[in-house]
Scaffold this motif. Structure first.
Motif, PDB file in Angstrom:
ATOM      1  N   GLN A  59       0.831  -1.210   0.000  1.00 58.18           N
ATOM      2  CA  GLN A  59       0.000   0.000   0.000  1.00 58.18           C
ATOM      3  C   GLN A  59       0.868   1.264   0.000  1.00 58.18           C
ATOM      4  N   VAL A  63       0.766   4.226  -2.851  1.00 62.85           N
ATOM      5  CA  VAL A  63       0.434   5.622  -2.533  1.00 62.85           C
ATOM      6  C   VAL A  63       1.583   6.553  -2.943  1.00 62.85           C
ATOM      7  N   LYS A  66       1.547   7.023  -6.684  1.00 57.23           N
ATOM      8  CA  LYS A  66       0.458   7.891  -7.148  1.00 57.23           C
ATOM      9  C   LYS A  66       0.662   9.344  -6.698  1.00 57.23           C
ATOM     10  N   ALA A  67       0.929   9.540  -5.397  1.00 55.63           N
ATOM     11  CA  ALA A  67       0.956  10.897  -4.832  1.00 55.63           C
ATOM     12  C   ALA A  67       2.255  11.641  -5.121  1.00 55.63           C
ATOM     13  N   ASN A  71       2.234  12.442  -9.549  1.00 55.61           N
ATOM     14  CA  ASN A  71       1.644  13.780  -9.401  1.00 55.61           C
ATOM     15  C   ASN A  71       2.647  14.895  -9.110  1.00 55.61           C
ATOM     16  N   ASP A 223      -4.402   3.847   2.910  1.00 55.71           N
ATOM     17  CA  ASP A 223      -4.242   4.484   1.589  1.00 55.71           C
ATOM     18  C   ASP A 223      -4.846   5.876   1.576  1.00 55.71           C
ATOM     19  N   GLU A 224      -6.074   5.949   2.074  1.00 58.91           N
ATOM     20  CA  GLU A 224      -6.809   7.214   2.018  1.00 58.91           C
ATOM     21  C   GLU A 224      -6.142   8.294   2.847  1.00 58.91           C
ATOM     22  N   ASN A 227      -2.524   9.220   1.461  1.00 59.28           N
ATOM     23  CA  ASN A 227      -2.633   9.983   0.215  1.00 59.28           C
ATOM     24  C   ASN A 227      -3.111  11.405   0.486  1.00 59.28           C
ATOM     25  N   GLU A 228      -4.093  11.525   1.393  1.00 57.77           N
ATOM     26  CA  GLU A 228      -4.632  12.854   1.723  1.00 57.77           C
ATOM     27  C   GLU A 228      -3.554  13.728   2.380  1.00 57.77           C
ATOM     28  N   SER A 231      -0.914  14.826  -0.125  1.00 58.71           N
ATOM     29  CA  SER A 231      -1.446  15.826  -1.066  1.00 58.71           C
ATOM     30  C   SER A 231      -1.454  17.225  -0.465  1.00 58.71           C
TER      31      SER A 231
END
Length: 500
Positions: A59, A63, A66-67, A71, A223-224, A227-228, A231
């Motif tokens: 995980q 993350v 992705k993050a 990004n 994950d949530e 990631n938050e 970000s």
């Protein structure tokens, strides 16, 4: 002719693709070279790969991919993936030049395996900071590096050679203890069951990043939440540019001059060296260390004497715009002599980066006697010159002419007569005399007044019968009276005086 045309066409179609390929090859290489020169941000991910984080390692990799990779990573940026457990190891390190360069990074993240038995947090921090310093030396110094430091464990190095056995031991390392290097660090703690993570908050606090610590206990929302949180991390800040100046350099308490100015006179056994550190950073604190120092004296004959220079040791902390005095000692194998150049060099580490400082000063080493003469000689010369001038003025004044008047007591005085040394002036009743007596009372010339020196006077009788007493006339003193006998037998009192 037809055969030649066919050969020409054949060569054209054969070589044409080669020219096109070469042109295309150049078209691809130019942006590469240009991108390679473009040095952007540094992004570093440090991941714990001890066995206890095995359930979350996949995980975390997803993350981060992705993050961060997808990004935040842009052409020109430099990405480092480091794993740690039994030791610290760099899994991936390189600059992103094209979009395709993200693929090996993604593969490296997905390939992470949590199979180590130790949690050597200190080695990971040291390795990461060393990488940051190295990248800054390579001109990745526009932005603060973004560092994500992820772990689920406490420090555990038993059975290894690592010196980082606890938090105190970690921050005993000068590099790790340099707070100026943590500007973009973010600590993430994964609180698996039974983990209290007391070490990580303590480490974040010692690094000055306690406000940038995330502790995750709900593994169902890993994950949530992760990631938050990532970000919301702001873009990398620009690194403030500044320097540490070595100013107000003094040896034996005397300020040294540089840049070919006049030489500073110094005792030939001068030892005490001092200067001031001046930070031009307006916001950034500075941690510096003088790792080596050397000095030499080169005289006018180009002969060089190596000197021993001992500067302040250990960590030196400077707040923004701070000024700090420091002391050092300078020693030579024998007393120095003559004019020349004092060259001083320092190898320093400033906020993790090596910086060399080189200074040159015009100096003149002298013995104590020479220094005394140089220091007091001009003053003594001035004093002597003033004394001589005063004497000359006094002598000149004493030798200058004075104005003398003759006074007949009770009957008035003559006009002033200027008399210099050696001058003689007659007095009597003769017409034209400057010292004139009554014609009815005296004959033509009675006597002569002579100035023999500064204060030496003499009266010479020309008619001795006129003078009542001649004893004091050879050494006459101004204002003394003497009596003259008139034709009718009476006496008058006469005296000479200097008119003020």
């Amino acid at each position: 002719m037809l055969f030649l045309k066919k050969i020409t066409l054949l060569l054209f179609f054969t070589l044409c693709p080669l020219f096109i390929f070469a042109a295309n090859d150049k078209a691809v290489q130019v942006p590469q070279s240009s991108n390679q020169e473009l040095k952007g941000k540094v992004l570093i991910v440090v991941v714990d790969v001890s066995r206890s984080i095995e359930n979350q390692i996949g995980q975390i990799g997803n993350v981060i991919d992705k993050a961060i990779v997808q990004n935040r990573l842009e052409p020109g940026d430099y990405f480092v993936l480091m794993k740690f457990g039994n030791s610290a190891e760099i899994v991936y390190s390189g600059q992103l030049l094209r979009a395709q360069d993200k693929e090996p990074i993604t593969s490296a993240l997905k390939g992470l395996k949590a199979d180590n038995r130790k949690t050597d947090i200190g080695s990971a921090m040291h390795r990461c900071l060393s990488e940051i310093v190295s990248l800054k030396e390579q001109q990745y110094d526009l932005y603060e590096p973004l560092v994500l430091f992820i772990t689920d464990g406490e420090i555990y190095t038993q059975g290894t050679d690592s010196p980082y056995t606890d938090v105190e031991a970690i921050f005993a390392d000068p590099l790790i203890n340099n707070k100026s290097l943590y500007g973009g660090w973010y600590f993430i703690g994964i609180q698996n069951e039974g983990k209290d993570l007391l070490d990580l908050p303590a480490i974040a606090k010692r690094a000055g990043r306690e406000d940038y610590l995330l502790l995750l206990s709900d593994m169902n929302k890993l994950d949530e939440l992760l990631n938050e949180w990532i970000s919301k991390i702001p873009p990398s800040k620009s690194i403030e540019k500044g320097e540490i100046k070595f100013s107000n350099m003094k040896l034996a308490g005397k300020k040294l001059s540089s840049g070919g100015k006049s030489s500073t006179a110094l005792p030939n056994n001068a030892k005490d060296l001092s200067w001031t550190f001046v930070s031009t950073y307006k916001k950034t604190p500075v941690v510096m260390e003088i790792t080596a120092a050397s000095a030499q004296f080169q005289d006018e004959n180009m002969d060089v004497t190596r000197l021993t220079l001992k500067a302040e040791s250990g960590k030196i902390e400077l707040a923004p715009l701070a000024v700090k005095d420091t002391q050092a000692s300078l020693s030579a194998p024998s007393p120095l002599s003559g004019k020349g150049t004092l060259k001083v060099s320092y190898d320093t580490v400033i906020n993790g980066l090596p910086v060399q400082v080189n200074d040159e000063y015009s100096v003149h080493f002298m013995s104590q006697g020479q220094l005394l003469l140089k220091q007091w000689g001009p003053f003594a010369a001035i004093v002597i010159a003033i004394i001589i001038l005063i004497i000359i003025v006094m002598v000149a004044k004493s030798l200058a002419p004075v104005k003398v008047v003759m006074e007949v007591v009770g009957k008035g005085r003559s006009k002033p007569v200027s008399m210099s040394i050696g001058k003689k002036v007659d007095f009597g009743s003769k017409a034209g005399l400057k010292f004139l007596l009554d014609h009815a009372a005296f004959k033509d010339v009675v006597g002569t007044l002579e100035r023999k020196g500064k204060k030496e006077w003499k009266i010479t009788p020309r008619d001795s019968s006129v003078f009542d007493d001649t004893k004091k006339l050879d050494h006459y003193k101004m204002r003394d009276t003497f009596k003259l006998k008139t034709r009718d037998g009476s006496f008058v009192s006469v005296k000479f005086n200097i008119k003020k």
